[in-house]
Design a protein around this motif. Structure first.
Motif, PDB file in Angstrom:
ATOM      1  N   UNK A   1      -1.955  10.483  -1.093  1.00  0.00           N
ATOM      2  CA  UNK A   1      -1.597  10.870   0.276  1.00  0.00           C
ATOM      3  C   UNK A   1      -2.355  10.040   1.303  1.00  0.00           C
ATOM      4  N   UNK A   2      -3.629   9.732   1.028  1.00  0.00           N
ATOM      5  CA  UNK A   2      -4.418   8.909   1.947  1.00  0.00           C
ATOM      6  C   UNK A   2      -3.919   7.473   1.994  1.00  0.00           C
TER       7      UNK A   2
ATOM      8  N   UNK B   1       1.337   6.706  -6.936  1.00  0.00           N
ATOM      9  CA  UNK B   1       0.186   7.545  -7.290  1.00  0.00           C
ATOM     10  C   UNK B   1       0.468   9.005  -6.961  1.00  0.00           C
ATOM     11  N   UNK B   2       1.022   9.234  -5.793  1.00  0.00           N
ATOM     12  CA  UNK B   2       1.300  10.609  -5.365  1.00  0.00           C
ATOM     13  C   UNK B   2       2.352  11.263  -6.258  1.00  0.00           C
ATOM     14  N   UNK B   3       3.387  10.514  -6.616  1.00  0.00           N
ATOM     15  CA  UNK B   3       4.425  11.079  -7.473  1.00  0.00           C
ATOM     16  C   UNK B   3       3.906  11.423  -8.860  1.00  0.00           C
TER      17      UNK B   3
ATOM     18  N   UNK C   1       0.826  -1.205   0.000  1.00  0.00           N
ATOM     19  CA  UNK C   1       0.000   0.000   0.000  1.00  0.00           C
ATOM     20  C   UNK C   1       0.864   1.261   0.000  1.00  0.00           C
ATOM     21  N   UNK C   2       1.955   1.250   0.762  1.00  0.00           N
ATOM     22  CA  UNK C   2       2.840   2.412   0.803  1.00  0.00           C
ATOM     23  C   UNK C   2       3.503   2.627  -0.556  1.00  0.00           C
TER      24      UNK C   2
ATOM     25  N   UNK D   1      -5.544  16.648 -10.802  1.00  0.00           N
ATOM     26  CA  UNK D   1      -4.255  16.217 -10.257  1.00  0.00           C
ATOM     27  C   UNK D   1      -4.226  16.338  -8.742  1.00  0.00           C
ATOM     28  N   UNK D   2      -4.855  17.386  -8.206  1.00  0.00           N
ATOM     29  CA  UNK D   2      -4.881  17.552  -6.748  1.00  0.00           C
ATOM     30  C   UNK D   2      -5.746  16.490  -6.071  1.00  0.00           C
ATOM     31  N   UNK D   3      -6.839  16.097  -6.727  1.00  0.00           N
ATOM     32  CA  UNK D   3      -7.651  15.007  -6.185  1.00  0.00           C
ATOM     33  C   UNK D   3      -6.837  13.716  -6.154  1.00  0.00           C
ATOM     34  N   UNK D   4      -6.141  13.422  -7.261  1.00  0.00           N
ATOM     35  CA  UNK D   4      -5.315  12.215  -7.322  1.00  0.00           C
ATOM     36  C   UNK D   4      -4.195  12.266  -6.287  1.00  0.00           C
ATOM     37  N   UNK D   5      -3.641  13.448  -6.067  1.00  0.00           N
ATOM     38  CA  UNK D   5      -2.623  13.595  -5.017  1.00  0.00           C
ATOM     39  C   UNK D   5      -3.212  13.277  -3.647  1.00  0.00           C
ATOM     40  N   UNK D   6      -4.448  13.722  -3.397  1.00  0.00           N
ATOM     41  CA  UNK D   6      -5.103  13.416  -2.122  1.00  0.00           C
ATOM     42  C   UNK D   6      -5.317  11.933  -1.934  1.00  0.00           C
ATOM     43  N   UNK D   7      -5.665  11.218  -3.023  1.00  0.00           N
ATOM     44  CA  UNK D   7      -5.835   9.763  -2.941  1.00  0.00           C
ATOM     45  C   UNK D   7      -4.503   9.105  -2.577  1.00  0.00           C
TER      46      UNK D   7
END
Length: 595
Positions: A131-132, A103-105, A96-97, A123-129
């Motif tokens: 990050x979660x 995904x974040x990168x 998961x990590x 892109x910011x939504x995908x970054x939030x995913x």
């Protein structure tokens, strides 16, 4: 004293992990890897705040759209923390990590190259995913990998990065904006993700939950709706108004979904996504409330400090973020020292001390802030705040993670992170609202003689007043003085409200804080208890030997009558029998005078 046979060779070494626990070097590498990954997530929360004007110009976007670009990352992160943390427990924390970092990168690269506001939002939504996926796993890796004697220190490092990383990320972001372009802001998280990914692949071990029940899909979806509704309402309330239909609708949806979530989790009990019955335990309850308030106050302070440094003192964005560094650095240092203090005096005392220092810092800022005093008038309060927050955050985080079993550490870490995000949203909304209300009520009485248009603009906020002063002609200085002094009045109102909240939290922690003594005291207790059973074990051993002696005596008498030379028994002679006396051979009858 009876002796017990030694354990078979290799019995102590047997365990679920044939390779054994990670060594000190690997533990350091694990801690660095998860800290770097966490830093990437935290830096992205606040980094874009310093580029609002650049984003508006680049995309031709309204202020509302720019705020959505900033806030939608936090919204996606908070909404998905709990379900993704639980999924990480099941499929494995390392996979998961790794997936989250990828995904974040990718999302950060996409955001840095975004040609339109729409692509930037996606892109910011995908970054939030991403990050979660990252954030709860970083803490879960620590709590499931580090041995108990090292876990508190590692959590202290994690907490320091989570608390002070935002300020450091904002400073680096402001530096990149000043020397290059806002697009270079995303170079920092991409670089951090690359380092974290390489170290994770090399050093982080995998761990997972072997669940005996199905995943709580309905609970996960309900939690997403609840968190989204509540965070959305807190974000939109200050902007659209607390009585606006969109704010009230989001708040209603969030409350209804949260109620449904609690009802469902109570029915599922051990099979729940989050067993809400655990909140009856004082460690989990007090730790969660402390983090909620502490991060709320910290975020609210940032909302108050930046306008003071920029609009009142006239500092640049880069210098303003640099001014926050003493508080952030002190917070990170004391977060690392908090576990040692908690080991000596107890978690509750450490938390209470930190909360008291944080409240004292707010009071110092409320008492001594002034336009003429400038930065030095608030620095002592900032230092006290940094010291107190660091002491309070680490034992609170440890109290939350220690309340859930080892196999549910992804959920425990996600709960810790959701609490932080709720606290941040609450602090920004409430302290920001108090500051604005205090400013407006104070500035009205100071705008006499100011032209109407300039006065109306000044009522909207201190930054608006500074902008309007440029066209106020001879009234420029009077307008600036009125706005700056009114801002200080609103500042004091917000700070005293924070002091009241911290005082209430202090009472709660003193009455209902973690009850357990310091770890050092707990370590001594088992040592004392183990001696008693050892002594008690001798009594049954002696009781067992007494009947054995009686039985052998009877057997000896029968043997003598039958003409045999010893008792018909294969047991070794107990102490005090023939084998223990001089002149007797093992197994022979006692020596007797010849008849």
């Amino acid at each position: 004293m009876r002796t017990h046979p030694p354990a078979p060779p290799g019995a102590e070494a047997a365990g679920p992990n044939p390779l054994g626990p990670p060594g000190p070097r690997q533990l350091r590498m694990i801690l660095i890897a998860v800290s770097v990954a966490l830093m990437a997530v935290i830096a992205s929360v606040s980094g874009l705040n310093v580029a609002q004007t650049d984003l508006a110009v680049e995309f031709g976007a309204s202020q509302s759209t720019v705020l959505w670009i900033i806030n939608i990352y936090t919204l996606a992160l908070a909404a998905l923390l709990l379900p993704l943390g639980a999924i990480g427990d099941r499929i494995g924390r390392k996979p998961m990590l790794i997936a989250g970092l990828i995904v974040f990168g990718v999302a950060s690269v996409l955001a840095g190259l975004a040609p339109t506001a729409g692509i930037m939002l996606a892109a910011r939504v995908l970054s939030g995913v991403g990050a979660a996926m990252i954030m709860p796993i970083t803490l879960a890796v620590i709590t499931s990998t580090f041995p108990e004697e090292e876990r508190g220190k590692a959590i202290g490092v994690w907490t320091g990065v989570a608390g002070g990383g935002g300020v450091i990320g904002m400073f680096l972001s402001a530096l990149l904006v000043d020397v290059a372009s806002w697009r270079w802001l995303f170079l920092l998280p991409v670089a951090l993700v690359g380092v974290a990914l390489a170290m994770t692949l090399r050093s982080v071990p995998d761990s997972r939950e072997h669940a005996g029940h199905s995943f709580d899909t309905v609970g996960a979806l309900t939690s997403v709706v609840a968190v989204t509704g509540l965070i959305f309402a807190l974000q939109e309330g200050p902007e659209k108004g607390w009585g606006a239909p969109v704010t009230l609708s989001a708040l209603a949806v969030g409350i209804l979904a949260a109620t449904a979530f609690v009802a469902r989790e109570l029915r599922r009990r051990e099979a729940a996504l989050l067993d809400v019955r655990l909140f009856r335990e004082r460690r989990l309850a007090s730790g969660s409330v402390t983090l909620l308030v502490v991060f709320g106050v910290q975020a609210g302070i940032a909302v108050v400090l930046f306008p003071f440094l920029q609009a009142v003192l006239g500092w640049s964005g880069l210098l303003s973020t640099l001014a926050l560094m003493p508080m952030a650095v002190l917070m990170m240092l004391t977060s690392g020292l908090a576990p040692g203090l908690a080991a000596r005096v107890g978690a509750r005392t450490t938390m209470a001390t930190g909360i008291a220092l944080g409240g004292a810092g707010l009071a110092l800022m409320a008492l001594f802030v002034s336009v003429g005093g400038g930065y030095l008038s608030i620095l002592p309060g900032m230092l006290a705040m940094g010291l107190g927050m660091g002491l309070a955050m680490t034992p609170s985080t440890e109290a939350i993670t220690a309340s859930l079993p080892r196999e549910r550490q992804g959920v425990a870490s996600a709960l810790n992170d959701v609490t932080r995000e709720f606290g941040t949203a609450l602090g920004v909304a409430l302290l920001g609202a108090l500051l604005s209300a205090g400013y407006r009520s104070a500035v009205d009485d100071r705008l006499g003689g100011i032209p109407r248009d300039a006065a109306d603009t000044a009522r909207e906020g201190v930054a608006n007043a500074v902008e309007a002063a440029g066209g106020a002609g001879p009234h420029r200085q009077a307008l600036l003085d009125a706005a700056q002094r009114s801002f200080v009045d609103g500042w004091q109102q917000a700070m005293w409200a924070g002091v009241a909240v911290m005082a209430a939290l202090l009472v709660l922690v003193l009455l209902r804080g973690p009850k357990s003594p310091a770890p050092g005291a707990r370590a001594d207790a088992p040592a004392l208890q183990t001696e008693a059973p050892a002594g008690q074990a001798e009594a049954p051993a002696l009781q067992v030997e007494a009947p054995a002696l009686q039985a052998d005596a009877r057997a000896l008498q029968e043997a003598v009558r039958a003409g045999t030379s010893g008792p018909p028994t294969g047991r070794p002679a107990p102490p005090g029998r023939a084998a223990d006396r001089p002149g007797s051979a093992p197994g022979s009858s006692p020596s007797r005078p010849t008849r």
